[in-house]
Design an enzyme around this catalytic site. Structure first.
Site, mmCIF file in Angstrom:
data_model
loop_
_atom_site.group_PDB
_atom_site.id
_atom_site.type_symbol
_atom_site.label_atom_id
_atom_site.label_comp_id
_atom_site.label_asym_id
_atom_site.label_seq_id
_atom_site.Cartn_x
_atom_site.Cartn_y
_atom_site.Cartn_z
ATOM 1 N N HIS A 47 -8.631 -42.136 -26.932
ATOM 2 C CA HIS A 47 -7.877 -41.040 -26.660
ATOM 3 C C HIS A 47 -8.893 -40.121 -25.687
ATOM 4 C CE1 HIS A 47 -4.566 -40.781 -29.954
ATOM 5 N NE2 HIS A 47 -4.197 -41.446 -28.837
ATOM 6 N N CYS A 103 -10.517 -50.388 -34.411
ATOM 7 C CA CYS A 103 -11.787 -50.077 -35.052
ATOM 8 C C CYS A 103 -11.856 -50.726 -36.446
ATOM 9 C CB CYS A 103 -12.225 -48.609 -35.018
ATOM 10 S SG CYS A 103 -13.739 -48.245 -35.873
ATOM 11 N N HIS A 131 0.528 -39.425 -35.480
ATOM 12 C CA HIS A 131 -0.703 -39.988 -34.707
ATOM 13 C C HIS A 131 -0.747 -41.490 -34.850
ATOM 14 C CE1 HIS A 131 -5.053 -41.018 -34.455
ATOM 15 N NE2 HIS A 131 -5.222 -39.918 -33.743
ATOM 16 N N GLU A 133 -3.005 -43.865 -35.391
ATOM 17 C CA GLU A 133 -3.714 -44.616 -36.579
ATOM 18 C C GLU A 133 -2.759 -44.424 -37.826
ATOM 19 O OE1 GLU A 133 -7.606 -43.111 -37.394
ATOM 20 O OE2 GLU A 133 -7.286 -43.860 -39.491
ATOM 21 N N CYS A 202 -14.465 -41.663 -41.244
ATOM 22 C CA CYS A 202 -15.556 -42.333 -40.865
ATOM 23 C C CYS A 202 -16.743 -41.668 -40.651
ATOM 24 C CB CYS A 202 -15.015 -43.276 -39.537
ATOM 25 S SG CYS A 202 -15.116 -42.240 -38.241
ATOM 26 N N SER A 230 -6.732 -35.908 -29.035
ATOM 27 C CA SER A 230 -7.811 -36.666 -29.864
ATOM 28 C C SER A 230 -7.934 -35.898 -31.109
ATOM 29 C CB SER A 230 -9.183 -36.743 -29.031
ATOM 30 O OG SER A 230 -10.163 -36.977 -29.939
ATOM 31 N N SER A 231 -7.581 -36.422 -32.133
ATOM 32 C CA SER A 231 -7.643 -35.947 -33.643
ATOM 33 C C SER A 231 -8.918 -35.544 -34.067
ATOM 34 C CB SER A 231 -7.203 -37.119 -34.612
ATOM 35 O OG SER A 231 -7.297 -36.570 -35.956
ATOM 36 N N SER A 275 -14.243 -39.894 -28.596
ATOM 37 C CA SER A 275 -13.682 -40.571 -27.485
ATOM 38 C C SER A 275 -13.979 -40.130 -26.104
ATOM 39 C CB SER A 275 -12.330 -40.780 -27.642
ATOM 40 O OG SER A 275 -11.706 -39.516 -27.850
HETATM 41 S S1 SF4 Z 1 -13.740 -42.091 -34.937
HETATM 42 FE FE1 SF4 Z 1 -14.540 -43.453 -36.401
HETATM 43 S S2 SF4 Z 1 -12.662 -44.680 -36.992
HETATM 44 FE FE2 SF4 Z 1 -12.246 -43.861 -35.054
HETATM 45 S S3 SF4 Z 1 -12.911 -45.440 -33.471
HETATM 46 FE FE3 SF4 Z 1 -14.696 -44.098 -34.041
HETATM 47 S S4 SF4 Z 1 -15.827 -45.056 -35.638
HETATM 48 FE FE4 SF4 Z 1 -13.691 -45.997 -35.579
#
Ligand code: SF4
Length: 318
Positions: A47, A103, A131, A133, A202, A230-231, A275
């Site tokens: 994002h 991911c 979202h 995900e 994460c 972007s969350s 991101s």
């Molecule tokens: S924010 Fe966390 S879950 Fe999302 S792509 Fe990056 S490492 Fe993977």
């Protein structure tokens, strides 16, 4: 010559790209190198508009759904956020050469949900509706086997099939503190509920929020570099506000900075969502340097040495 006001900048570390984002962008670039243009990408690979536009200029074509992809032998890449099971199945039915850039930490959540389902548990997903995900994780299980819970009210009113046979998983990019409250409410109401062995939020989300918590209470303002969709960037702005920062803003580029708001500050925190590329942090720092005399300090709260190899389909080709 006008004298510029002084501004002390506290740069959060870690900030910006996480290992999952690096892997997803590398996957598109490597696919372009191996297979040539065009390479199709389902949904924004990560994002960030700058990243998407850069990849478009190299020959990537972004689509929202598979039916926008013509019959082709060129690869179609699934974004880092993950996809429902129906998407790879549709791709296979159409003989599409699919590359999955989900991911690995999102895939881990998918596998957990599947495991609980196989063991007969109804699964609760803590996350934000809509979202990608969340859409992807919900789509790992048949409907009815997994329920989205977004608020404490959702938990209070939930009517599970069997309250002694439940498990939960979470979105990877949530607020660490909000999620703790949600999990406490779940375990209070359903003491038998099973959770992940290791947190689903994460490492990148956790570390970026920790760094903001350290800096936000001691600066006049804090900028999060990232996209509004972007969350994890949105959560960083919220964490800054909740940690006592009176002026927190999410900006994609230097042009988005509302300069009037920052005219009288003497300290500024800067971070970037997982991101957001570092080049945009530099662009914003340069824009501040044109208006202020900067002194810059990096505040580091964690070391990250995480690396994910390319998706299997590309490793084989390399
Ligand atoms: S924010 Fe966390 S879950 Fe999302 S792509 Fe990056 S490492 Fe993977």
């Amino acid at each position: 010559m006008t004298v510029k006001p002084k501004l002390h900048v506290l740069l959060c570390a870690p900030r910006g790209f996480c290992a999952g984002v690096v892997r997803a962008i590398d996957a598109v670039e490597e696919a372009l190198r191996i297979h040539g243009a065009p390479v199709y990408v389902r949904h924004e690979i990560v994002h960030n508009k700058y990243v998407v536009e850069t990849l478009k200029s190299k020959g990537a074509i972004f689509v929202e759904e598979l039916d926008e992809v013509p019959d082709t032998t060129q690869p179609v890449i699934f974004s880092a956020h993950g996809v429902p099971k129906s998407i790879p199945a549709d791709a296979e039915a159409r003989n599409i050469f699919a590359i999955d850039a989900t991911c690995p930490l999102v895939t881990k959540v998918h596998r957990e949900a599947e495991l609980h389902h196989r063991q007969g548990r109804q699964v609760l997903l803590v996350g934000h509706a809509g979202h990608p995900e969340v859409v992807g994780t919900l789509g790992q299980l048949p409907s009815g086997s997994i329920i989205l819970v977004q608020t404490l009210d959702d938990i209070a009113t939930l009517q599970p099939l069997d309250e002694n046979n439940l498990a939960y998983v979470t979105q990877t990019t949530l607020s660490v503190d909000d999620t703790r409250c949600m999990v406490e409410a779940l375990t209070r109401r359903f003491p038998q509920i099973m959770g992940p062995h290791r947190e689903d939020i994460c490492y990148a989300t956790t570390n970026r929020q920790e760094a903001v918590k350290r800096i936000a209470p001691v600066v006049d303002a804090l900028l999060v570099v990232g996209s509004s969709n972007s969350s994890n960037s949105q959560r960083l702005k919220e964490v800054a506000e909740r940690s006592g920062c009176k002026l927190a803003r999410l900006v994609l580029r230097a042009d988005d900075v509302e300069w009037d708001l920052f005219a009288n500050i003497s300290s500024l925190g800067i971070t970037a969502g997982a991101s957001a590329p570092e080049i945009l942090v530099e662009e914003i720092m340069d824009a501040f340097a044109q208006r202020f005399e900067l002194s810059v300090e990096t505040v580091s709260t964690a070391d990250e040495g995480v690396f994910f190899p390319l998706p299997r389909e590309l490793r084989q080709a390399v």
